[in-house]
Design an enzyme around this catalytic site. Structure first.
Site: not given
Length: 246
Positions: A132, A145
């Site tokens: 990501s 995250y």
């Protein structure tokens, strides 16, 4: 199949399911692995060269069973992952962070370790991690995250160094804003209104098929070509915190 076996984790929905379908179309014999077997069976019914395998990347015995069933793997797409919560650090629940690390980092470690012997068989293999932009940047409310995805990115970089000289390519595909049916909904604990706001006013966020297309590009390069990192964002997104909205 002509291109060999491709294993895709987290294949029951979103990017994983799209990647399984795309790699099957590219001629791979795809092992679609995830926890939700009912969804995997539907996916497997869509193409003759997709096989459903129940897998929990947080369970060493489940991972070992997958590895025991495979002798030669051309591609491993470590896609299982996800985000939980948007609380700031001062109010974050360590259990949420633990769950994110267990899937996004340790899950990649477990599956990669288990399948490396099969990846080195034959003509050699390719490890791809669905990372990501959160693994390369940070933003408020995303510490758990982003920490997990930074960990996954560090794993990828280190693995490439450690496997240098061996016939295994190592790549990370790092998406920005992707509109899938579950990512934001799970992150926001089932709040559909809040999940919808994430994409509000963004005319064309990325889709799961866009990322599957990117992964297919990475793994179908000639064997001597290794794409270390491919970052892909929608045109509307300049950074996690800067998105053009209509």
């Amino acid at each position: 199949m002509a291109n060999g076996t491709a294993v895709v984790t987290g294949a029951s929905s979103g990017i994983g399911a799209a990647t399984a379908r795309r790699l099957a179309a590219e001629g791979y014999d795809v092992v679609a692995a995830a926890r939700r077997r009912d969804r995997l069976d539907e996916l497997a019914a869509s193409a003759p060269n997709i096989t459903a395998v129940t897998l929990d990347v947080t369970d060493p015995e489940s991972v070992a069973a997958l590895a025991a069933s495979l002798d030669d793997v051309a591609v491993l797409v470590n896609n299982a992952g996800g985000a939980i919560g948007v609380e700031p650090i001062e109010r974050a629940d360590p259990a949420d962070w633990q769950a994110m690390f267990d899937t996004n980092v340790l899950g990649v470690l477990r599956v990669t370790q288990a399948l490396l012997p099969a990846l080195e068989n034959g003509a050699g293999g390719h490890v791809v991690v669905t990372g990501s932009i959160a693994g390369h940047l940070v933003y408020e409310g995303g510490a758990g995250y982003t920490a997990a995805k930074h960990g996954a990115a560090a794993l990828v970089e280190t693995l490439r160094l450690e496997l240098n000289g061996r016939p295994v390519r190592v790549s990370e595909v790092a998406p920005g804003m992707v509109h899938t049916e579950e990512f934001s909904l799970v992150r926001l604990r089932g709040d559909r209104a809040a999940a919808a706001k994430v994409y509000a006013g963004v005319e064309h966020p990325l889709t799961a098929d866009d990322i599957a297309d990117t992964i297919a590009f990475v793994v179908t390069r000639p064997a001597h070509v290794n794409i270390d990192l491919l970052v892909v964002k929608p045109l509307a997104q300049a950074a996690p915190h800067k998105v053009a909205r209509g």
